[in-house]
Scaffold this motif. Sequence first.
Motif, short mmCIF file in Angstrom:
data_model
loop_
_atom_site.label_atom_id
_atom_site.label_comp_id
_atom_site.label_asym_id
_atom_site.label_seq_id
_atom_site.Cartn_x
_atom_site.Cartn_y
_atom_site.Cartn_z
N PHE A 104 1.28 -1.42 -0.10
CA PHE A 104 -0.26 0.17 0.15
C PHE A 104 1.37 1.10 -0.03
O PHE A 104 1.99 0.99 0.30
CB PHE A 104 -1.12 0.12 0.92
N MET A 105 0.45 2.17 -0.21
CA MET A 105 1.16 3.42 -0.76
C MET A 105 0.76 4.39 1.13
O MET A 105 -0.66 4.47 0.80
CB MET A 105 0.15 4.20 -1.68
N ALA A 106 0.60 4.89 1.63
CA ALA A 106 0.42 5.65 2.43
C ALA A 106 1.25 6.91 2.85
O ALA A 106 2.50 7.32 2.73
CB ALA A 106 0.87 4.80 4.12
N LYS A 107 0.87 7.67 3.25
CA LYS A 107 1.00 9.00 4.02
C LYS A 107 3.21 8.77 4.71
O LYS A 107 2.88 7.83 5.39
CB LYS A 107 0.42 9.61 4.98
N GLU A 108 3.28 9.64 4.56
CA GLU A 108 5.26 8.99 5.08
C GLU A 108 4.54 9.18 6.37
O GLU A 108 5.68 8.97 7.53
CB GLU A 108 6.59 10.24 4.70
N SER A 109 4.42 9.73 7.38
CA SER A 109 4.37 10.25 8.96
C SER A 109 4.02 9.20 9.01
O SER A 109 4.20 8.54 10.56
CB SER A 109 2.75 11.20 9.15
N VAL A 110 3.03 7.43 8.76
CA VAL A 110 2.59 6.37 9.27
C VAL A 110 3.98 5.48 9.99
O VAL A 110 4.52 4.78 10.48
CB VAL A 110 2.33 5.63 8.46
N SER B 153 5.73 16.86 -0.17
CA SER B 153 6.48 17.15 -1.32
C SER B 153 7.56 16.71 -2.32
O SER B 153 7.55 17.55 -3.05
CB SER B 153 6.85 17.99 -0.08
N ALA B 154 7.34 15.42 -2.06
CA ALA B 154 8.03 14.65 -3.06
C ALA B 154 7.35 13.47 -3.92
O ALA B 154 7.85 12.38 -3.94
CB ALA B 154 9.61 14.20 -2.19
N GLY B 155 6.07 13.67 -4.46
CA GLY B 155 5.89 12.98 -4.53
C GLY B 155 6.42 11.46 -5.63
O GLY B 155 5.96 10.19 -5.44
N LYS C 6 7.17 6.50 -8.71
CA LYS C 6 8.23 5.81 -9.06
C LYS C 6 8.82 4.55 -8.05
O LYS C 6 9.05 3.12 -8.74
CB LYS C 6 9.81 6.58 -8.61
N HIS C 7 9.19 4.22 -6.79
CA HIS C 7 9.12 3.34 -6.11
C HIS C 7 7.93 2.32 -6.32
O HIS C 7 8.00 0.71 -7.50
CB HIS C 7 8.44 3.49 -4.70
#
Length: 238
Positions: A66-72, A93-95, A100-101
């Motif tokens: 899953f793609m999840a917000k970086e704070s998690v 801020s650097a999506g 790419k990942h």
Amino acid sequence: MAELVYPPVIGIARTMFKALDLRFDIQGSEHVPAHGGAVLVSNHIGYLDFVFAGLTARPAKRLVRFMAKESVFRHKVSGPLMRAMKHIPVDRSAGMDAYKHALSALRSGEVIGVFPEATISTSFTLKNFKSGAARLAQEAGVPLVPMALWGTQRLWTKGHKRDLGRNHIPVTIRVGEPVAADPAEPAEQVTERVRARVQDLLEAAQRAYPVRAEGPGDSWWIPAHLGGTAPAPAIARG
């Protein structure tokens, strides 16, 4: 490389679901491909949605990244687990790094999970979709698999206390047929087609849901257009 963390975490989650006596109604899991890359696209109404969405891939023996917000990923408990399960952090801020990942994972045959609304919908209706999922599918040459969750907001969602007691809460999930992502079609058009399919699946899940509000105080999880007291989309901030 062996999956040392993800399978045990799934086992723990399933044990927890059994302890909570959740009542699952899952249909359409056969649409998750057994092989090759795919983008799983879901609505987002609760904090545990990624766990429930991932259940739909178990019959195909797939593990969803899953793609999840970086704070998690910065949290001292969830962070190490998320990284070990190879989920993908998204720094808004650097999506492009996350894009790419995810693209690399899709090309290597992984299933990627995306919540295109980008945040929990506090109206419990479908918000507008970001086009990233469609663009990923187009560039990787993989299908989009639409799905809808209902009932998960009753367990834990934005602005409400967690309800992780043994309250027999039903969770209804519907998965639809894969949607082709033609690279020649504008990504925004593909996105709208997928959103329409998720909307259809969401309405089907709501119709099938076995529980209705027990009274005025119990209607917070029901959208306004269905007679509940959840905030209307025009005023909901989430």
